[in-house]
Write an enzyme that holds these catalytic residues in place. Structure first.
Site, PDB file in Angstrom:
ATOM      1  N   LYS A 110      50.944  16.145   2.493  1.00  0.00           N
ATOM      2  CA  LYS A 110      50.253  15.165   3.338  1.00  0.00           C
ATOM      3  C   LYS A 110      50.994  13.832   3.373  1.00  0.00           C
ATOM      4  O   LYS A 110      51.671  13.475   2.420  1.00  0.00           O
ATOM      5  CB  LYS A 110      48.838  14.952   2.783  1.00  0.00           C
ATOM      6  CG  LYS A 110      47.986  13.927   3.517  1.00  0.00           C
ATOM      7  CD  LYS A 110      46.626  13.833   2.867  1.00  0.00           C
ATOM      8  CE  LYS A 110      45.753  12.748   3.473  1.00  0.00           C
ATOM      9  NZ  LYS A 110      44.409  12.705   2.864  1.00  0.00           N
TER      10      LYS A 110
ATOM     11  N   ASP B  22      43.064  19.377   8.674  1.00  0.00           N
ATOM     12  CA  ASP B  22      43.540  18.170   9.347  1.00  0.00           C
ATOM     13  C   ASP B  22      44.989  17.835   9.013  1.00  0.00           C
ATOM     14  O   ASP B  22      45.679  17.180   9.799  1.00  0.00           O
ATOM     15  CB  ASP B  22      42.633  16.978   9.047  1.00  0.00           C
ATOM     16  CG  ASP B  22      42.541  16.642   7.561  1.00  0.00           C
ATOM     17  OD1 ASP B  22      42.983  17.440   6.715  1.00  0.00           O
ATOM     18  OD2 ASP B  22      41.996  15.563   7.239  1.00  0.00           O
ATOM     19  N   ASN B  23      45.465  18.258   7.855  1.00  0.00           N
ATOM     20  CA  ASN B  23      46.853  18.004   7.439  1.00  0.00           C
ATOM     21  C   ASN B  23      47.127  18.808   6.185  1.00  0.00           C
ATOM     22  O   ASN B  23      46.261  19.540   5.703  1.00  0.00           O
ATOM     23  CB  ASN B  23      47.111  16.512   7.182  1.00  0.00           C
ATOM     24  CG  ASN B  23      46.019  15.824   6.392  1.00  0.00           C
ATOM     25  OD1 ASN B  23      45.318  14.957   6.914  1.00  0.00           O
ATOM     26  ND2 ASN B  23      45.830  16.222   5.140  1.00  0.00           N
TER      27      ASN B  23
ATOM     28  N   CYS C 144      44.783  12.236   8.210  1.00  0.00           N
ATOM     29  CA  CYS C 144      43.463  12.707   8.618  1.00  0.00           C
ATOM     30  C   CYS C 144      42.938  12.100   9.910  1.00  0.00           C
ATOM     31  O   CYS C 144      42.587  12.827  10.850  1.00  0.00           O
ATOM     32  CB  CYS C 144      42.466  12.480   7.485  1.00  0.00           C
ATOM     33  SG  CYS C 144      42.594  10.867   6.694  1.00  0.00           S
TER      34      CYS C 144
ATOM     35  N   ASP D 212      39.501  19.623   5.003  1.00  0.00           N
ATOM     36  CA  ASP D 212      40.239  18.393   4.716  1.00  0.00           C
ATOM     37  C   ASP D 212      41.324  18.666   3.675  1.00  0.00           C
ATOM     38  O   ASP D 212      41.021  19.047   2.545  1.00  0.00           O
ATOM     39  CB  ASP D 212      39.265  17.337   4.191  1.00  0.00           C
ATOM     40  CG  ASP D 212      39.746  15.916   4.429  1.00  0.00           C
ATOM     41  OD1 ASP D 212      40.966  15.697   4.441  1.00  0.00           O
ATOM     42  OD2 ASP D 212      38.905  15.028   4.610  1.00  0.00           O
ATOM     43  N   ASP D 213      42.585  18.497   4.078  1.00  0.00           N
ATOM     44  CA  ASP D 213      43.734  18.589   3.162  1.00  0.00           C
ATOM     45  C   ASP D 213      44.048  19.998   2.667  1.00  0.00           C
ATOM     46  O   ASP D 213      44.608  20.168   1.581  1.00  0.00           O
ATOM     47  CB  ASP D 213      43.539  17.680   1.937  1.00  0.00           C
ATOM     48  CG  ASP D 213      43.472  16.205   2.290  1.00  0.00           C
ATOM     49  OD1 ASP D 213      43.766  15.861   3.460  1.00  0.00           O
ATOM     50  OD2 ASP D 213      43.127  15.396   1.419  1.00  0.00           O
TER      51      ASP D 213
ATOM     52  N   HIS E 115      35.738   9.171  10.391  1.00  0.00           N
ATOM     53  CA  HIS E 115      36.951   8.388  10.120  1.00  0.00           C
ATOM     54  C   HIS E 115      37.614   7.860  11.391  1.00  0.00           C
ATOM     55  O   HIS E 115      38.829   7.702  11.453  1.00  0.00           O
ATOM     56  CB  HIS E 115      37.956   9.228   9.306  1.00  0.00           C
ATOM     57  CG  HIS E 115      38.895   8.376   8.494  1.00  0.00           C
ATOM     58  ND1 HIS E 115      40.104   8.836   8.011  1.00  0.00           N
ATOM     59  CD2 HIS E 115      38.811   7.091   8.075  1.00  0.00           C
ATOM     60  CE1 HIS E 115      40.718   7.886   7.330  1.00  0.00           C
ATOM     61  NE2 HIS E 115      39.951   6.818   7.351  1.00  0.00           N
TER      62      HIS E 115
ATOM     63  N   ARG F 167      42.283  13.976  13.571  1.00  0.00           N
ATOM     64  CA  ARG F 167      40.938  14.124  14.118  1.00  0.00           C
ATOM     65  C   ARG F 167      40.864  13.558  15.542  1.00  0.00           C
ATOM     66  O   ARG F 167      40.201  14.133  16.407  1.00  0.00           O
ATOM     67  CB  ARG F 167      39.929  13.424  13.192  1.00  0.00           C
ATOM     68  CG  ARG F 167      39.752  14.163  11.886  1.00  0.00           C
ATOM     69  CD  ARG F 167      39.213  13.285  10.755  1.00  0.00           C
ATOM     70  NE  ARG F 167      39.560  13.932   9.500  1.00  0.00           N
ATOM     71  CZ  ARG F 167      38.795  14.828   8.878  1.00  0.00           C
ATOM     72  NH1 ARG F 167      37.631  15.152   9.386  1.00  0.00           N
ATOM     73  NH2 ARG F 167      39.202  15.387   7.758  1.00  0.00           N
TER      74      ARG F 167
ATOM     75  N   LYS G 262      32.917  14.330   8.023  1.00  0.00           N
ATOM     76  CA  LYS G 262      33.812  13.179   8.054  1.00  0.00           C
ATOM     77  C   LYS G 262      34.216  12.835   9.484  1.00  0.00           C
ATOM     78  O   LYS G 262      34.705  13.685  10.214  1.00  0.00           O
ATOM     79  CB  LYS G 262      35.039  13.488   7.193  1.00  0.00           C
ATOM     80  CG  LYS G 262      36.110  12.407   7.197  1.00  0.00           C
ATOM     81  CD  LYS G 262      37.186  12.752   6.187  1.00  0.00           C
ATOM     82  CE  LYS G 262      38.475  12.006   6.435  1.00  0.00           C
ATOM     83  NZ  LYS G 262      39.507  12.350   5.445  1.00  0.00           N
TER      84      LYS G 262
ATOM     85  N   HIS H 257      39.354  17.264  -0.050  1.00  0.00           N
ATOM     86  CA  HIS H 257      39.871  15.908  -0.193  1.00  0.00           C
ATOM     87  C   HIS H 257      39.520  15.359  -1.581  1.00  0.00           C
ATOM     88  O   HIS H 257      38.568  15.807  -2.219  1.00  0.00           O
ATOM     89  CB  HIS H 257      39.239  15.029   0.898  1.00  0.00           C
ATOM     90  CG  HIS H 257      39.870  13.690   1.075  1.00  0.00           C
ATOM     91  ND1 HIS H 257      39.605  12.619   0.243  1.00  0.00           N
ATOM     92  CD2 HIS H 257      40.767  13.239   1.997  1.00  0.00           C
ATOM     93  CE1 HIS H 257      40.295  11.571   0.652  1.00  0.00           C
ATOM     94  NE2 HIS H 257      41.015  11.917   1.711  1.00  0.00           N
TER      95      HIS H 257
END
Length: 584
Positions: free
Chosen positions: A391, A336-337, A78, A40-41, A142, A82, A140, A230
């Site tokens: 992001k 994810d980003n 995010c 994540d991130d 989301h 996904r 996660k 994250h």
């Protein structure tokens, strides 16, 4: 004689059927297992094998055994990423055209912005389960938590999922006022976390537990979606302390070092210009020594959190080796980003919320239980190198991230420069597993993995993305980009990524015909996907604040109503008392 012949033929037929069944069973046994690891991130160069400072030996081991993609792009947010990763479809087609935190009123009625996977949208887990795979997910999600929205309704046999943009890594509690809780679910039902919870360790523990209970005669698809790195960045001190002195000279120096490493690794041209940090961002030298120590510690925690995650990835790898599954497992590792730039601790209202929810930002315990920290926009700019911004934005810093694919039949290639996108992951996995081809927007990366072709998307084929008003069109090595406020200007800019990966030079004035062509491509895409245009003054940080305050007010309504009734009762009693006193 005829009876003998008939008997012989029947016997041969039975043998043929038996051989066919054996062949089918053998083919089934040879189908590869799949493990998708989503960070994540993480920025493009955050992994050690991509030139980053964090120690990621286990992820690097997978990279050395497979292919590193150096021109892979994703959505800058995010949930949208996904949705695309799991389906191979553009996010608007899935129903996840944005995230709840930045949803605007004009988007609420559109199916493209339903914020959950629409009916009929198949995930890659659906496809694998339909082909006889056992499917597992931890981490996660989301992508919605209403009836039919959680992983158990989208192809996963077992799942332990968080349906929020993030949560605390040490306890079961929310990390921003947008959420009243940390909504964890096991197999679609509300779940409680253990007392010794730490997110990266727990998600791997849970996945190993699921895998240990599976039928070994079936291949598996496993999706581990980490909370690292994250907000809030949190890590055990023993990992954080590995980075003492690494970031002591600040974000500009880190950006420069990463940029030079990117050149040395061949990730960017030797004469490329470094990306410029946004003029609103602080200079490291403008900080006091105390402030520098504070922000240095934040980046140390960030690296420590990534290393802690990698350590637990190593535990998963060791489990698969001990179970005999490793050699027949395809691994996908990506982000994810790009890096998160937001720092909620600068908001006075948020600091009040922090205090009432057991959070602090003390230097001495940063990253440990009760700590709330983020790297902020300056460090995010450095982490996004060699791209610009981070992001939320459709610039290279927000969309160009690492991708590693390794496993049986995939020969090591070092870095592969094929232009590739998040929607390409699903068709790649289904092709490698020899499943039936689905109707998706992405293209399989198998030709690049097998060294058959380095061109996945043709030069004349536009690849378009949009989220929250941030948009990009890739075509023939060029990129047309528009970024919203506060770090963008809501204008379209044209760049030649082959020589300018930092998007430092706008070619709009020199190549107006190409710009118009790409604008037409975007208009066609927006109409087809149902993109709802946002106003030029849309500010993503402002929208997050508006939506967070709206959610806080919504949750506070019962309390405010009760307080109003009490106040009304007090006023009525006071009025009656005054009247009686006047009469007397």
């Amino acid at each position: 004689m005829k009876q003998v012949m008939k008997g012989t033929l029947r016997l041969l037929g039975s043998l043929a059927c038996f051989v066919f069944l054996l062949a089918q069973l053998h083919a089934s046994a040879e189908q590869p297992n799949i493990v998708v690891i989503l960070v994540d991130d993480a920025g493009f160069m955050d992994f050690g094998g991509f030139g980053g400072e964090a120690r990621t030996p286990n992820i690097d081991q997978l990279a050395d055994a497979g292919v590193r993609f150096s021109n892979y792009h994703t959505s800058p947010l995010c949930a949208t990423s996904r949705a695309m990763l799991l389906t191979g479809l553009d996010s608007h087609r899935t129903g996840v055209g944005t995230i709840p935190e930045i949803l605007r009123k004009e988007q609420r009625e559109s199916p493209a912005y339903s914020l959950h996977l629409l009916p009929g949208v198949e995930t890659v887990a659906d496809q694998f389960r339909g082909a006889g795979y056992e499917t597992f997910m931890t981490g996660k999600w989301h992508l919605g938590r209403g009836p039919g929205d959680l992983p158990d309704s989208h192809g996963f046999d077992r799942s332990f999922a968080l349906d929020a943009s993030g949560a605390d890594n040490w306890e079961q509690k929310p990390f921003i006022p947008f959420y009243s809780e940390a909504p964890w679910f096991e197999d679609g039902k509300p779940a409680k976390l253990p007392d010794d919870f730490y997110s990266s360790r727990f998600l791997v523990d849970q996945m190993i537990d699921y895998l240990s209970q599976r039928d070994p005669d079936h291949p598996f698809f496993a999706y581990v979606a980490f909370q690292a790195i994250h907000i809030p960045i949190q890590a055990p001190r023993e990992f954080t302390d590995h980075y003492k002195g690494v970031y002591s000279d600040g974000w500009e120096a880190t950006l420069r070092r990463r940029f030079e490493r990117a050149k040395a690794l061949g990730l960017i041209p030797p004469d490329a210009a470094p990306p410029a940090m946004h003029p609103s961002l602080r200079k490291w030298d403008s900080l006091t020594p105390k402030e520098q120590a504070y922000f240095e510690r934040r980046m140390m925690v960030n690296a420590g959190m990534l290393e802690a995650m990698d350590y637990h990835v190593g535990r998963l790898i060791e489990y698969l080796k001990s179970s005999g599954d490793f050699d027949n497992t395809i691994f996908v590792v990506t982000s994810d980003n790009g890096p998160e730039f937001g720092d909620p601790t600068t908001d006075p209202v948020f600091r009040i919320w922090m205090a009432t929810h057991g959070y602090n930002d003390h230097l001495e315990t940063m990253g440990e239980k009760g700590s709330m920290a983020a790297i902020g926009p300056e460090w995010a700019s450095a982490a996004a190198t060699p791209g610009r911004l981070f992001k939320m934005y459709a610039s290279e810093g927000g969309t160009r991230v690492p991708l590693i694919i390794s496993g049986p039949g995939i020969a090591p290639q070092r870095f592969n420069s094929a232009l590739s996108f998040v929607t390409d992951i699903a068709p790649t996995l289904t092709e490698l597993a020899e499943l039936e081809e689905a109707d998706v927007d992405g293209r399989s990366l198998a030709p690049a993995l097998m060294n058959r072709s380095n061109e996945i998307h043709g030069d004349h084929e536009p690849i378009v993305l949009e989220v929250g008003g941030n948009s990009a069109v890739f075509k023939g090595g060029y990129k047309l980009t528009r970024n919203t406020l506060p770090h963008g200007d809501a204008e379209w800019h044209l760049h030649d990524l082959a020589i300018d990966p930092g998007e430092t030079r706008d070619l709009s004035g020199e190549n107006t015909a190409l710009k118009e062509e790409l604008l037409a491509d975007y208009a066609q895409y927006a109409k087809k996907m149902g993109v709802i245009a946002l106003p030029a003054d849309f500010d993503v940080q402002e929208q997050i604040s508006i939506n967070a305050r709206r959610m806080m007010l919504k949750r506070a309504r019962p309390l405010l109503f009760a307080a109003g009734l009490i106040l009304f009762a007090i006023i009525v009693l006071l009025v009656r008392w005054l009247r009686r006193r006047k009469i007397n």
